[in-house]
Design an enzyme around this catalytic site. Structure first.
Site, PDB file in Angstrom:
ATOM      1  N   ASN A  78      56.611  22.492   5.518  1.00  0.00           N
ATOM      2  CA  ASN A  78      55.673  23.463   6.073  1.00  0.00           C
ATOM      3  C   ASN A  78      56.030  23.804   7.524  1.00  0.00           C
ATOM      4  O   ASN A  78      57.144  23.583   7.958  1.00  0.00           O
ATOM      5  CB  ASN A  78      54.214  23.009   5.930  1.00  0.00           C
ATOM      6  CG  ASN A  78      53.298  24.166   5.573  1.00  0.00           C
ATOM      7  OD1 ASN A  78      53.191  25.149   6.297  1.00  0.00           O
ATOM      8  ND2 ASN A  78      52.636  24.066   4.433  1.00  0.00           N
ATOM      9  N   ARG A  79      55.063  24.351   8.274  1.00  0.00           N
ATOM     10  CA  ARG A  79      55.348  24.980   9.565  1.00  0.00           C
ATOM     11  C   ARG A  79      54.981  24.075  10.747  1.00  0.00           C
ATOM     12  O   ARG A  79      54.013  23.328  10.692  1.00  0.00           O
ATOM     13  CB  ARG A  79      54.586  26.307   9.674  1.00  0.00           C
ATOM     14  CG  ARG A  79      55.072  27.354   8.675  1.00  0.00           C
ATOM     15  CD  ARG A  79      54.265  28.637   8.755  1.00  0.00           C
ATOM     16  NE  ARG A  79      54.861  29.674   7.917  1.00  0.00           N
ATOM     17  CZ  ARG A  79      54.567  29.854   6.626  1.00  0.00           C
ATOM     18  NH1 ARG A  79      53.641  29.092   6.036  1.00  0.00           N
ATOM     19  NH2 ARG A  79      55.173  30.796   5.935  1.00  0.00           N
ATOM     20  N   GLN A 115      49.629  22.245  -0.503  1.00  0.00           N
ATOM     21  CA  GLN A 115      49.859  23.649  -0.183  1.00  0.00           C
ATOM     22  C   GLN A 115      49.963  24.432  -1.486  1.00  0.00           C
ATOM     23  O   GLN A 115      50.855  24.192  -2.301  1.00  0.00           O
ATOM     24  CB  GLN A 115      51.152  23.823   0.618  1.00  0.00           C
ATOM     25  CG  GLN A 115      51.408  25.238   1.105  1.00  0.00           C
ATOM     26  CD  GLN A 115      50.703  25.557   2.419  1.00  0.00           C
ATOM     27  OE1 GLN A 115      50.129  24.671   3.052  1.00  0.00           O
ATOM     28  NE2 GLN A 115      50.777  26.807   2.861  1.00  0.00           N
ATOM     29  N   ASP A 163      48.481  31.091   0.640  1.00  0.00           N
ATOM     30  CA  ASP A 163      49.583  30.333   1.231  1.00  0.00           C
ATOM     31  C   ASP A 163      48.972  29.381   2.246  1.00  0.00           C
ATOM     32  O   ASP A 163      49.194  29.490   3.452  1.00  0.00           O
ATOM     33  CB  ASP A 163      50.606  31.273   1.888  1.00  0.00           C
ATOM     34  CG  ASP A 163      51.887  30.547   2.290  1.00  0.00           C
ATOM     35  OD1 ASP A 163      52.043  29.364   1.938  1.00  0.00           O
ATOM     36  OD2 ASP A 163      52.735  31.172   2.962  1.00  0.00           O
ATOM     37  N   GLU A 175      52.578  22.102  -3.338  1.00  0.00           N
ATOM     38  CA  GLU A 175      53.380  21.174  -2.549  1.00  0.00           C
ATOM     39  C   GLU A 175      52.487  20.089  -1.953  1.00  0.00           C
ATOM     40  O   GLU A 175      51.669  20.368  -1.073  1.00  0.00           O
ATOM     41  CB  GLU A 175      54.089  21.936  -1.435  1.00  0.00           C
ATOM     42  CG  GLU A 175      54.921  23.119  -1.911  1.00  0.00           C
ATOM     43  CD  GLU A 175      55.084  24.168  -0.836  1.00  0.00           C
ATOM     44  OE1 GLU A 175      55.708  23.874   0.209  1.00  0.00           O
ATOM     45  OE2 GLU A 175      54.555  25.291  -1.018  1.00  0.00           O
ATOM     46  N   HIS A 187      59.975  24.216   7.088  1.00  0.00           N
ATOM     47  CA  HIS A 187      60.678  23.378   6.111  1.00  0.00           C
ATOM     48  C   HIS A 187      61.936  22.728   6.668  1.00  0.00           C
ATOM     49  O   HIS A 187      62.955  22.621   5.983  1.00  0.00           O
ATOM     50  CB  HIS A 187      61.009  24.194   4.872  1.00  0.00           C
ATOM     51  CG  HIS A 187      59.813  24.653   4.098  1.00  0.00           C
ATOM     52  ND1 HIS A 187      58.622  23.961   4.080  1.00  0.00           N
ATOM     53  CD2 HIS A 187      59.625  25.753   3.310  1.00  0.00           C
ATOM     54  CE1 HIS A 187      57.752  24.604   3.316  1.00  0.00           C
ATOM     55  NE2 HIS A 187      58.338  25.693   2.851  1.00  0.00           N
ATOM     56  N   HIS A 198      59.440  21.795  -3.486  1.00  0.00           N
ATOM     57  CA  HIS A 198      59.020  23.194  -3.408  1.00  0.00           C
ATOM     58  C   HIS A 198      59.288  23.916  -4.729  1.00  0.00           C
ATOM     59  O   HIS A 198      59.804  25.038  -4.746  1.00  0.00           O
ATOM     60  CB  HIS A 198      59.758  23.881  -2.258  1.00  0.00           C
ATOM     61  CG  HIS A 198      59.048  25.066  -1.680  1.00  0.00           C
ATOM     62  ND1 HIS A 198      58.849  26.245  -2.386  1.00  0.00           N
ATOM     63  CD2 HIS A 198      58.490  25.262  -0.464  1.00  0.00           C
ATOM     64  CE1 HIS A 198      58.222  27.108  -1.613  1.00  0.00           C
ATOM     65  NE2 HIS A 198      57.980  26.536  -0.438  1.00  0.00           N
TER      66      HIS A 198
END
Length: 380
Positions: free
Chosen positions: A104-105, A317, A280, A345, A134, A208
């Site tokens: 993720n971010r 996620q 998302d 995820e 990622h 993913h």
């Protein structure tokens, strides 16, 4: 009647061998060359047990195929992806990939740890604001892993190992990672993650995979019926970075506490859906004690296939394939259009290194990162 001890030992050994053979006869492991990446040999490994067959490559730990039956016993591939490793190298939205160091971010491509600021690649640009996604430009999805296959109780397993060196993609510490994919007796793909480090570092590993339970290339996933066992989620800003709040899903399009079709509310007017172009977001799972628990269940009515996600992680996620746009052609030769696949995820929350009120993702020397997730398949 007395039996000589030596004869008895032979009989016992024969019975054990027969049992092992009977168990291994239900499953199989094979592999074939899949190309070369960075001068290293890449293989495609096929694990089978019962009605479940899974293909995994040691390039990026990518799951390239998941073959499972529908309610009538017809087999179908439910994983989006490509036919060759070179297609994954050329362009992929992380199809089936093993993600790390940080899934993720991470906001602004940086975090502070022990008084030092670490700068990462800004390889994602939602809302025009750069962030790290990622693991960066060359995350764990783009490296060749060492591979070992074996049977455990007759069940096939693939163990992947990788050393992420200190400073790789900007992250501190030499991180030794092992990820084991194992098939279970109840049609599951179990993913066991383990890591150690010599410096404190963020770690958040996940898979993913993009699913379509109708079959790869079969069209929209909006008719899939999903339940997520989460009463809350983490809202994001226009940059898709969590605001730090934990909000109730009640009365919002994010309420999947009861089964609902993925597409039923995805076009609703809601700021969070506008930010993500659909779903998302990270759901805060109701189970927060670290035990293996059911996180989500997805049912596809026409095929009868069911996917369950079981995890020890606190977050999930859900991504609804919002950025698929028909430009990618998959294994079947069909283009992947808008919302033709979905991801679930398991994870710690996005941007946790910059969010003090989120569960910590910092792994320290002397500690062992361990977590497991299972994708389990059924029909009804």
């Amino acid at each position: 009647m007395k039996i000589a001890k030596s004869v008895l030992l032979v009989l016992v050994a024969t019975c054990i061998a027969a049992l092992t053979k009977a168990e291994t006869e239900k499953g199989s492991i094979s592999f074939a060359p899949y190309g070369k990446v960075d001068g290293k040999d890449v293989n495609l490994y096929t694990l089978s047990y019962g009605d479940l067959t899974v293909d995994i490559t040691n390039y990026g730990g990518i799951i390239t195929r998941i073959l499972v039956p529908d309610r009538n016993g017809a087999m179908g591939d439910v994983a989006l992806g490509y036919n060759s490793v070179y297609e994954y190298i050329e362009e992929t939205p992380y199809f089936g990939a093993l993600i790390g160091r940080y899934g993720n971010r991470i906001a602004n491509g940086q975090f502070k740890l022990n008084g030092k600021t670490y700068k990462l690649a800004k390889n994602n640009n939602p809302g025009g604001i750069g962030c790290n996604l990622h693991g960066g430009d060359k995350g764990f999805d783009k490296v060749v892993w060492e591979a070992e296959t074996y049977f455990e109780g007759g069940l096939p397993s693939l163990k992947l190992s990788y050393l992420s060196v200190d400073g790789e993609e900007g992250f501190p510490g030499n991180l030794k990672v092992e990820v084991t994919y194992s098939l279970t007796k109840d049609a599951g793909i179990q993913m066991d993650y383990s890591a150690t480090t010599d410096k404190a570092t963020p770690v958040n590993l996940t898979n993913h995979n993009y699913f379509n339970l109708r079959g790869e290339g079969a069209g929209s996933i909006n008719g899939h019926v999903m339940q997520i066992y989460a009463s809350n989620y983490t809202p994001v800003g226009a940059d898709l970075i969590p605001t730090g709040d934990i909000a109730s899903v009640a009365g919002t399009p994010f309420d999947f506490t009861s089964p609902v079709a993925i597409g039923e509310r995805v076009e609703d007017e809601h700021e969070q859906l506008a930010f993500g172009g659909g779903y998302d977001h990270n759901w805060v799972l109701d189970n927060q004690d670290g035990d293996m628990a059911l996180a989500a269940s997805v049912y596809e009515p026409s095929s009868g296939r069911v996917l369950e996600v079981w995890t020890e992680e606190p977050g999930l996620q859900f991504y609804g394939g919002n950025f698929l746009d028909g430009s990618i052609v998959g294994k079947s030769g069909r283009a992947y259009e808008h919302r033709d696949g979905f991801c679930l995820e398991s994870q710690h929350y996005p941007d946790s290194p910059n969010q003090k009120n989120f569960p910590s993702t910092i792994l320290k020397p002397g500690e062992v990162y361990e977590t497991s997730t299972v994708y389990k398949f059924k029909t009804r």
